[in-house]
Design an enzyme around this catalytic site. Structure first.
Site, PDB file in Angstrom:
ATOM      1  N   HIS B  49       0.663  -0.918   0.550  1.00 37.04           N
ATOM      2  CA  HIS B  49       0.295   0.001   0.307  1.00 37.04           C
ATOM      3  C   HIS B  49       1.155   1.727   0.072  1.00 37.04           C
ATOM      4  CE1 HIS B  49      -3.577  -2.210   2.138  1.00 37.04           C
ATOM      5  NE2 HIS B  49      -3.329  -2.492   0.644  1.00 37.04           N
ATOM      6  N   GLU B  51       1.022   3.970   2.036  1.00 37.54           N
ATOM      7  CA  GLU B  51       1.678   4.426   3.195  1.00 37.54           C
ATOM      8  C   GLU B  51       3.466   3.654   4.053  1.00 37.54           C
ATOM      9  OE1 GLU B  51      -1.610   2.971   2.619  1.00 37.54           O
ATOM     10  OE2 GLU B  51      -2.732   4.249   3.761  1.00 37.54           O
TER      11      GLU B  51
END
Lengths: 143, 143
Positions: B49, B51
Protein backbone atom coordinates in the site's frame (compact mmCIF):
# COMPACT_ATOMS: atom_id res chain seq x y z
CA UNK A 1 -1.17 -28.07 11.52
CA UNK A 2 2.37 -29.42 11.56
CA UNK A 3 4.44 -28.70 14.69
CA UNK A 4 7.59 -29.19 12.63
CA UNK A 5 6.96 -25.81 10.99
CA UNK A 6 6.39 -24.10 14.34
CA UNK A 7 9.71 -25.58 15.47
CA UNK A 8 11.27 -24.03 12.37
CA UNK A 9 9.68 -20.64 13.15
CA UNK A 10 11.03 -20.94 16.71
CA UNK A 11 14.50 -21.77 15.44
CA UNK A 12 14.43 -18.66 13.22
CA UNK A 13 13.12 -16.49 16.08
CA UNK A 14 16.21 -17.49 18.09
CA UNK A 15 18.36 -15.80 15.44
CA UNK A 16 16.68 -12.37 15.80
CA UNK A 17 19.79 -10.76 17.31
CA UNK A 18 18.97 -7.35 18.82
CA UNK A 19 15.40 -7.50 17.50
CA UNK A 20 12.46 -8.84 19.53
CA UNK A 21 12.64 -12.61 18.89
CA UNK A 22 9.75 -13.49 16.59
CA UNK A 23 9.96 -15.96 13.71
CA UNK A 24 7.50 -16.63 10.88
CA UNK A 25 7.32 -19.34 8.25
CA UNK A 26 4.95 -19.59 5.26
CA UNK A 27 4.21 -23.06 3.97
CA UNK A 28 2.47 -24.33 0.85
CA UNK A 29 1.99 -28.03 0.05
CA UNK A 30 4.27 -28.94 2.95
CA UNK A 31 7.12 -26.83 1.54
CA UNK A 32 8.54 -23.69 3.13
CA UNK A 33 8.10 -20.67 0.84
CA UNK A 34 9.49 -18.00 3.17
CA UNK A 35 11.05 -17.75 6.62
CA UNK A 36 12.00 -14.60 8.49
CA UNK A 37 12.61 -13.23 11.93
CA UNK A 38 11.71 -9.75 13.04
CA UNK A 39 14.16 -7.24 11.49
CA UNK A 40 12.78 -3.89 12.61
CA UNK A 41 16.00 -2.72 14.29
CA UNK A 42 18.30 -4.44 11.81
CA UNK A 43 16.59 -2.82 8.80
CA UNK A 44 15.57 0.41 10.56
CA UNK A 45 12.01 -0.15 9.36
CA UNK A 46 8.95 -0.21 11.64
CA UNK A 47 7.12 -2.42 9.12
CA UNK A 48 9.81 -5.14 9.04
CA UNK A 49 8.00 -7.62 11.30
CA UNK A 50 8.64 -11.31 10.58
CA UNK A 51 5.12 -11.80 9.15
CA UNK A 52 5.36 -8.87 6.69
CA UNK A 53 8.78 -9.96 5.45
CA UNK A 54 7.53 -13.53 5.00
CA UNK A 55 4.42 -12.42 3.09
CA UNK A 56 6.54 -10.29 0.74
CA UNK A 57 8.97 -13.15 0.11
CA UNK A 58 6.25 -15.79 -0.41
CA UNK A 59 4.45 -13.50 -2.88
CA UNK A 60 7.70 -12.92 -4.71
CA UNK A 61 8.33 -16.66 -4.93
CA UNK A 62 4.81 -17.40 -6.16
CA UNK A 63 4.64 -14.25 -8.35
CA UNK A 64 1.20 -13.72 -6.82
CA UNK A 65 -0.08 -11.61 -3.93
CA UNK A 66 -2.89 -14.06 -3.21
CA UNK A 67 -1.37 -16.65 -0.87
CA UNK A 68 -4.32 -19.04 -1.13
CA UNK A 69 -3.39 -22.56 -0.03
CA UNK A 70 -0.67 -21.18 2.25
CA UNK A 71 -0.32 -21.46 6.01
CA UNK A 72 1.62 -19.17 8.33
CA UNK A 73 3.38 -20.31 11.48
CA UNK A 74 4.54 -17.47 13.74
CA UNK A 75 5.93 -17.61 17.27
CA UNK A 76 3.95 -14.60 18.56
CA UNK A 77 0.36 -13.50 18.10
CA UNK A 78 0.39 -10.94 15.26
CA UNK A 79 -0.08 -7.20 15.87
CA UNK A 80 -2.92 -5.41 14.01
CA UNK A 81 -0.60 -4.45 11.12
CA UNK A 82 0.46 -8.05 10.53
CA UNK A 83 -3.00 -9.46 11.18
CA UNK A 84 -4.50 -7.25 8.46
CA UNK A 85 -1.64 -8.11 6.08
CA UNK A 86 -2.29 -11.83 6.71
CA UNK A 87 -6.00 -11.35 6.04
CA UNK A 88 -5.35 -9.30 2.90
CA UNK A 89 -2.91 -11.89 1.55
CA UNK A 90 -5.61 -14.57 1.87
CA UNK A 91 -3.54 -17.07 3.83
CA UNK A 92 -5.68 -20.13 4.72
CA UNK A 93 -4.44 -21.00 8.19
CA UNK A 94 -2.62 -19.01 10.82
CA UNK A 95 -0.90 -20.83 13.66
CA UNK A 96 0.78 -18.80 16.37
CA UNK A 97 2.76 -19.55 19.52
CA UNK A 98 2.67 -17.09 22.42
CA UNK A 99 -0.33 -14.85 23.06
CA UNK A 100 0.16 -11.08 23.24
CA UNK A 101 -2.32 -9.61 25.69
CA UNK A 102 -1.28 -6.03 24.94
CA UNK A 103 -1.03 -5.74 21.15
CA UNK A 104 -2.20 -9.13 19.88
CA UNK A 105 -4.87 -8.63 17.26
CA UNK A 106 -6.84 -11.70 18.36
CA UNK A 107 -6.63 -11.10 22.08
CA UNK A 108 -7.35 -7.39 22.15
CA UNK A 109 -8.93 -6.45 18.79
CA UNK A 110 -11.56 -9.07 17.94
CA UNK A 111 -13.43 -6.41 15.93
CA UNK A 112 -10.65 -6.54 13.32
CA UNK A 113 -11.73 -10.06 12.31
CA UNK A 114 -15.40 -9.17 12.06
CA UNK A 115 -14.66 -6.34 9.65
CA UNK A 116 -12.45 -8.50 7.46
CA UNK A 117 -15.22 -11.03 6.92
CA UNK A 118 -12.55 -13.67 6.21
CA UNK A 119 -12.62 -17.45 6.30
CA UNK A 120 -9.13 -17.75 7.76
CA UNK A 121 -8.62 -20.44 10.40
CA UNK A 122 -6.62 -19.25 13.41
CA UNK A 123 -5.12 -21.34 16.20
CA UNK A 124 -2.90 -19.92 18.95
CA UNK A 125 -0.91 -21.42 21.81
CA UNK A 126 1.27 -23.81 19.78
CA UNK A 127 4.64 -24.34 21.52
CA UNK A 128 3.38 -21.50 23.70
CA UNK A 129 5.72 -21.94 26.68
CA UNK A 130 8.90 -22.07 24.54
CA UNK A 131 7.86 -19.05 22.48
CA UNK A 132 6.90 -17.06 25.58
CA UNK A 133 10.11 -18.00 27.40
CA UNK A 134 12.20 -16.75 24.46
CA UNK A 135 10.43 -13.38 24.57
CA UNK A 136 10.58 -13.13 28.38
CA UNK A 137 14.32 -13.79 28.34
CA UNK A 138 14.83 -11.10 25.68
CA UNK A 139 12.91 -8.45 27.62
CA UNK A 140 14.67 -9.39 30.86
CA UNK A 141 18.04 -8.91 29.18
CA UNK A 142 16.92 -5.53 27.76
CA UNK A 143 16.06 -4.15 31.22
CA UNK B 1 -1.46 21.00 7.67
CA UNK B 2 -0.39 22.12 4.22
CA UNK B 3 -2.83 21.41 1.38
CA UNK B 4 0.07 21.59 -1.06
CA UNK B 5 1.22 18.18 0.20
CA UNK B 6 -2.24 16.68 -0.15
CA UNK B 7 -2.29 17.99 -3.73
CA UNK B 8 1.02 16.19 -4.24
CA UNK B 9 -0.41 12.94 -2.79
CA UNK B 10 -3.40 13.33 -5.12
CA UNK B 11 -1.13 13.86 -8.11
CA UNK B 12 0.75 10.65 -7.24
CA UNK B 13 -2.50 8.73 -6.72
CA UNK B 14 -3.46 9.62 -10.30
CA UNK B 15 -0.43 7.66 -11.51
CA UNK B 16 -1.49 4.37 -9.84
CA UNK B 17 -2.15 2.63 -13.15
CA UNK B 18 -4.07 -0.63 -12.67
CA UNK B 19 -3.83 -0.30 -8.87
CA UNK B 20 -6.50 1.32 -6.72
CA UNK B 21 -5.59 5.03 -6.88
CA UNK B 22 -4.16 5.98 -3.50
CA UNK B 23 -1.18 8.28 -2.99
CA UNK B 24 0.86 8.98 0.15
CA UNK B 25 3.50 11.56 0.95
CA UNK B 26 5.70 11.83 4.07
CA UNK B 27 6.96 15.27 4.98
CA UNK B 28 9.53 16.51 7.50
CA UNK B 29 10.41 20.18 7.99
CA UNK B 30 8.35 21.09 4.93
CA UNK B 31 10.38 18.72 2.72
CA UNK B 32 9.04 15.56 1.06
CA UNK B 33 10.91 12.47 2.28
CA UNK B 34 8.89 9.84 0.42
CA UNK B 35 6.02 9.65 -2.06
CA UNK B 36 4.30 6.54 -3.36
CA UNK B 37 1.09 5.32 -4.86
CA UNK B 38 -0.47 1.95 -4.16
CA UNK B 39 1.56 -0.78 -5.93
CA UNK B 40 -0.15 -3.97 -4.76
CA UNK B 41 -0.89 -5.27 -8.26
CA UNK B 42 2.25 -3.84 -9.82
CA UNK B 43 4.54 -5.50 -7.25
CA UNK B 44 2.34 -8.56 -6.61
CA UNK B 45 2.49 -7.81 -2.90
CA UNK B 46 -0.54 -7.45 -0.64
CA UNK B 47 1.47 -5.23 1.72
CA UNK B 48 2.51 -2.71 -0.96
CA UNK B 49 0.00 0.00 0.00
CA UNK B 50 1.11 3.60 -0.58
CA UNK B 51 1.51 4.24 3.15
CA UNK B 52 3.73 1.19 3.79
CA UNK B 53 5.97 1.98 0.83
CA UNK B 54 6.28 5.61 1.97
CA UNK B 55 7.14 4.61 5.56
CA UNK B 56 9.85 2.23 4.32
CA UNK B 57 11.35 4.89 2.05
CA UNK B 58 11.25 7.67 4.65
CA UNK B 59 12.93 5.37 7.20
CA UNK B 60 15.57 4.49 4.68
CA UNK B 61 16.21 8.17 3.94
CA UNK B 62 16.44 9.08 7.61
CA UNK B 63 18.26 5.83 8.56
CA UNK B 64 15.77 5.62 11.43
CA UNK B 65 12.50 3.77 11.94
CA UNK B 66 11.19 6.43 14.30
CA UNK B 67 9.55 9.02 12.04
CA UNK B 68 9.12 11.58 14.82
CA UNK B 69 8.57 15.08 13.43
CA UNK B 70 7.09 13.64 10.23
CA UNK B 71 3.60 14.08 8.79
CA UNK B 72 1.80 11.78 6.38
CA UNK B 73 -0.64 12.96 3.73
CA UNK B 74 -2.67 10.16 2.11
CA UNK B 75 -5.63 10.38 -0.24
CA UNK B 76 -7.64 7.57 1.43
CA UNK B 77 -8.30 6.70 5.05
CA UNK B 78 -5.74 4.00 5.97
CA UNK B 79 -6.71 0.35 6.43
CA UNK B 80 -5.87 -1.35 9.77
CA UNK B 81 -2.50 -2.60 8.42
CA UNK B 82 -1.39 0.89 7.40
CA UNK B 83 -2.92 2.55 10.46
CA UNK B 84 -0.89 0.32 12.78
CA UNK B 85 2.26 0.88 10.70
CA UNK B 86 1.72 4.65 10.95
CA UNK B 87 1.27 4.39 14.72
CA UNK B 88 4.33 2.15 15.11
CA UNK B 89 6.48 4.49 13.03
CA UNK B 90 5.57 7.37 15.39
CA UNK B 91 4.46 9.80 12.73
CA UNK B 92 3.22 13.04 14.37
CA UNK B 93 0.31 14.00 12.13
CA UNK B 94 -1.82 12.02 9.72
CA UNK B 95 -3.91 13.86 7.16
CA UNK B 96 -6.17 11.87 4.88
CA UNK B 97 -8.56 12.63 2.04
CA UNK B 98 -11.53 10.33 1.41
CA UNK B 99 -13.14 8.33 4.21
CA UNK B 100 -13.42 4.55 3.87
CA UNK B 101 -16.57 3.38 5.62
CA UNK B 102 -15.79 -0.31 5.00
CA UNK B 103 -12.12 -0.80 5.89
CA UNK B 104 -11.01 2.60 7.19
CA UNK B 105 -9.32 2.13 10.54
CA UNK B 106 -10.71 5.36 11.94
CA UNK B 107 -14.24 4.95 10.69
CA UNK B 108 -14.77 1.30 11.56
CA UNK B 109 -12.09 0.30 14.07
CA UNK B 110 -11.85 3.04 16.71
CA UNK B 111 -10.65 0.41 19.22
CA UNK B 112 -7.35 0.23 17.31
CA UNK B 113 -6.45 3.77 18.44
CA UNK B 114 -7.34 3.12 22.07
CA UNK B 115 -4.99 0.13 22.22
CA UNK B 116 -2.13 2.04 20.61
CA UNK B 117 -2.25 4.72 23.30
CA UNK B 118 -0.63 7.12 20.83
CA UNK B 119 -0.47 10.91 20.70
CA UNK B 120 -0.85 11.05 16.91
CA UNK B 121 -3.02 13.83 15.53
CA UNK B 122 -5.43 12.66 12.80
CA UNK B 123 -7.50 14.77 10.43
CA UNK B 124 -9.61 13.35 7.60
CA UNK B 125 -11.67 14.85 4.81
CA UNK B 126 -8.94 16.98 3.20
CA UNK B 127 -9.60 17.37 -0.55
CA UNK B 128 -12.23 14.75 0.16
CA UNK B 129 -14.38 15.18 -2.97
CA UNK B 130 -11.43 15.00 -5.41
CA UNK B 131 -9.95 11.94 -3.66
CA UNK B 132 -13.34 10.19 -3.54
CA UNK B 133 -14.06 10.99 -7.19
CA UNK B 134 -10.75 9.47 -8.28
CA UNK B 135 -11.59 6.23 -6.44
CA UNK B 136 -15.21 6.16 -7.68
CA UNK B 137 -14.05 6.56 -11.29
CA UNK B 138 -11.55 3.72 -10.87
CA UNK B 139 -14.13 1.30 -9.47
CA UNK B 140 -16.66 2.29 -12.13
CA UNK B 141 -14.12 1.48 -14.83
CA UNK B 142 -13.31 -1.86 -13.16
CA UNK B 143 -16.95 -3.02 -13.22
Amino acid sequence: MNTEFMSKAFEIAQKSGSDIPVGAVIVKNNKILAQFHNEKEKRNDATAHAEILAIKEASKNLEEWRLCGCDMYVTLEPCPMCAWAILQSRIDNLYFGAYDNVYGAFSVLPELWTIANSKINVKGGIMESECKKLLDEYFEKMR
